[in-house]
Design a protein around this motif. Structure first.
Motif, PDB file in Angstrom:
ATOM      1  N   SER A   1       2.506   3.158   3.325  1.00 31.35           N
ATOM      2  CA  SER A   1       2.563   2.288   4.509  1.00 31.35           C
ATOM      3  C   SER A   1       3.901   2.452   5.213  1.00 31.35           C
ATOM      4  O   SER A   1       4.893   2.900   4.627  1.00 31.35           O
ATOM      5  CB  SER A   1       2.348   0.826   4.116  1.00 31.35           C
TER       6      SER A   1
ATOM      7  N   ALA B   1       1.948  -3.305   9.660  1.00 32.88           N
ATOM      8  CA  ALA B   1       1.266  -4.172   8.702  1.00 32.88           C
ATOM      9  C   ALA B   1       0.200  -5.009   9.389  1.00 32.88           C
ATOM     10  O   ALA B   1      -0.918  -5.168   8.867  1.00 32.88           O
ATOM     11  CB  ALA B   1       2.281  -5.076   8.002  1.00 32.88           C
TER      12      ALA B   1
ATOM     13  N   GLU C   1      -2.814  -2.834  10.065  1.00 36.08           N
ATOM     14  CA  GLU C   1      -3.631  -2.600   8.873  1.00 36.08           C
ATOM     15  C   GLU C   1      -4.452  -3.845   8.518  1.00 36.08           C
ATOM     16  O   GLU C   1      -5.626  -3.739   8.124  1.00 36.08           O
ATOM     17  CB  GLU C   1      -2.752  -2.187   7.697  1.00 36.08           C
TER      18      GLU C   1
ATOM     19  N   ARG D   1       0.829  -1.201   0.000  1.00 41.20           N
ATOM     20  CA  ARG D   1       0.000   0.000   0.000  1.00 41.20           C
ATOM     21  C   ARG D   1       0.862   1.249   0.000  1.00 41.20           C
ATOM     22  O   ARG D   1       1.813   1.354   0.772  1.00 41.20           O
ATOM     23  CB  ARG D   1      -0.927   0.002   1.225  1.00 41.20           C
TER      24      ARG D   1
END
Length: 558
Positions: free
Chosen positions: A527, A534, A537, A524
């Motif tokens: 990020s 991670a 998310e 993404r």
């Protein structure tokens, strides 16, 4: 069949409590040789004797105070003698609180692995949980484990052999490598036609195979998409099983979504190659990327998620439902979470690209570390992955040179790793430097390094090169309707171009320009490129998936 190999040793050091420690560690006596000592000097004598007898040392466990030396100074000597052994302090209750402030800074620097309270009675399972975790971590670094799930027959300097070994290690499946002319190699070889090429793989769960790719190995163990019964369409298809994808799978499946995860290679993505992640919430003693990934996978499976390993996504066709295509079948899904992460950028030095698998490695390639004992190694990269790789390699290699293009590590690496690197004498950091050439036959032997400021060049010995050079997204399988930034990362939320907004409103935070398709983790745009971010998310996207599925159901309800 009982093993004839000598048992690895646990060395227990305390002037006052040596016998108590031996009694407490008695439950390990079947598998480990317990060696008590009363001083640092005696520990070194025992270490020298064990090494001369060819016995490995798995763990040093010591009182917080020794009569002849400060414990942190003793650890430095023991580490120099046996870098692979784990090291812990076990403080008696009367000194546990008093000694802690002066010793815990050493743990932050990586001088030892755990600070524990000496058990005060039987069945102190919290204490033994820490011990078994450390012994398990040590066991994962042993070149020839006792209990194996697969045999690999092939040459150690074959790129494919190296990749297969690394895949099994990252899946938490211990293996042994056998030469083609060994007894085990000949027995497996007899199962194939005379003209078959190496490597060959025998595993406990499938017939022996002659793989040509790592995906062949994964598919032989875990099956194909068209073998999985998922009905007409699943609620959620997750593409990629790094920390973000694993978190999406856990939270999606736990909240009742039928969930399928597609992963090209080993579970865990780049994070799965990390030898030890020390700053992940909830793991005070740290956890390897492999163990974190496999625990998350098992957790998702318990909630009903299905994993398909070894099948890269070849195409995403938006629709109702969406279709994710692989060369082993298709997955139809009402929503898709893109979490396939990134790959390491290529060095682009042709002679070194030709040696990939023969000393040159992209990523941490933890399996290769065990083959580099007594050798000289270069790690290229300034991020946390490079720092973790350098520290892990220093347990085996004679020297580790960490090469960084920047003028320092502070901008890109966590402070705890910088401190641990500074404490590790086998590691040297060379800043403002790049690799421009190298070679060797049949494997890597030398590298040419260039100072980016002065253009001065130097040739150094190196039998191992580990390249952790930053992120390259892989988005060629995604539809044209899915917006990317100028570097090829997936745009989400307010970063989506305004012409793709609906009624003047951007997509929700993790949604892409394709309705029902979301992106999380390193793939993404914007990020953080950290394991915890991670994972966050991946868990955060599930409520957005729920809202999308509810709204889509409302639209299709007559």
């Amino acid at each position: 069949m009982k093993s004839t190999a000598p048992k690895p040793a646990i060395v227990l050091a305390s002037e006052q409590y040596a016998q108590q420690l031996v009694d407490e560690f008695g439950r390990y006596e079947r598998d480990y040789d317990l060696r008590p000592a009363k001083s640092s000097a005696q520990v070194l004598e025992i270490t020298e004797q064990l090494q001369s007898d060819g016995i490995q040392i798995a763990l040093y466990a010591t009182d917080s105070v020794l009569p002849d030396e400060h414990i942190l100074g003793a650890f430095a000597k023991w580490r120099a003698a046996t870098p692979t052994a784990r090291r812990i302090i076990i403080a008696p209750s009367e000194r546990f609180t008093r000694d802690a402030p002066g010793l815990r800074h050493g743990m932050a620097k990586g001088k030892y692995d755990a600070y524990l309270l000496m058990p005060r009675g039987p069945r102190d399972e919290e204490f033994h949980n820490a011990i078994t975790d450390l012994l398990s971590d040590w066991g994962s670094t042993v070149p020839d484990p006792e209990a194996i799930t697969a045999k690999i027959i092939g040459a150690p300097q074959s790129q494919l052999t190296s990749e297969i070994r690394d895949f099994f290690d990252r899946m938490g499946m211990p293996t042994r490598l056998y030469a083609p002319d060994s007894e085990a190699g000949r027995r497996v070889r007899e199962r194939f036609p005379p003209d078959v090429d190496f490597p060959l793989v025998w595993s406990m769960v499938r017939d022996p195979i002659a793989p040509r790719t790592v995906s062949d190995v994964a598919r032989s163990i875990y099956g194909a998409p068209d073998e999985v019964d998922v009905g007409d369409a699943v609620d959620l298809a997750v593409v990629g099983a790094g920390p973000a994808g694993l978190a999406a799978a856990v939270y999606g499946a736990s909240e009742g979504l039928s969930t399928v995860v597609l992963e090209t290679g080993a579970i865990g993505g780049q994070a799965g190659t990390s030898s030890m992640i020390r700053n992940y919430l909830g793991f005070p003693r740290g956890i390897s990327g492999m163990r974190l990934a496999q625990r998350a996978r098992n957790q998702a499976i318990r909630f009903g998620a299905q994993f398909l390993t070894g099948w890269p996504a070849l195409q995403l066709r938006p629709g109702s439902p969406h279709v994710v295509s692989t060369d082993g079948g298709e997955i139809r899904a009402r929503s898709v979470v893109i979490a396939n992460g990134v790959t390491y950028r290529k060095l682009g030095v042709e002679p070194l690209e030709a040696l990939v698998g023969a000393g040159v490695n992209y990523g941490a390639a933890l399996t290769a570390a065990r083959d580099l004992e007594g050798q000289d190694v270069v790690v290229v990269g300034g991020g946390n992955s490079a720092g973790q790789a350098a520290i892990h390699l220093a347990r085996f290699a004679r020297s580790v040179r960490l090469v960084v293009r920047r003028q320092g590590l502070e901008e890109t690496m966590s402070s705890y790793l910088i401190g641990e690197i500074a404490y590790t004498p086998r590691i040297t950091v060379q800043t403002s430097t790049q690799v421009i050439d190298g070679g060797g036959d049949p494997g890597l032997e030398w590298l040419c390094l260039e100072d980016t400021r002065t253009k001065e060049r130097a040739t150094v010995r190196a039998q191992g090169l580990f390249l952790l050079l930053g992120a390259t997204p892989e988005c060629d399988w995604m539809p044209d309707a899915l917006a990317l930034d100028d570097r090829g990362f997936v745009l989400t939320g307010r970063d989506v171009p305004q012409h793709a907004w609906t009624d003047g409103l951007p997509p929700v935070d993790l949604a892409t320009t394709v309705p029902g398709v979301f992106a999380v983790g390193d793939i993404r745009s914007g990020s953080m490129k950290r394991v915890a971010a991670a994972s966050g998310e991946g868990s955060s996207v599930v409520p957005q998936v729920h809202r999308w599925l509810a709204s889509a159901a409302d639209v299709t309800t007559p």
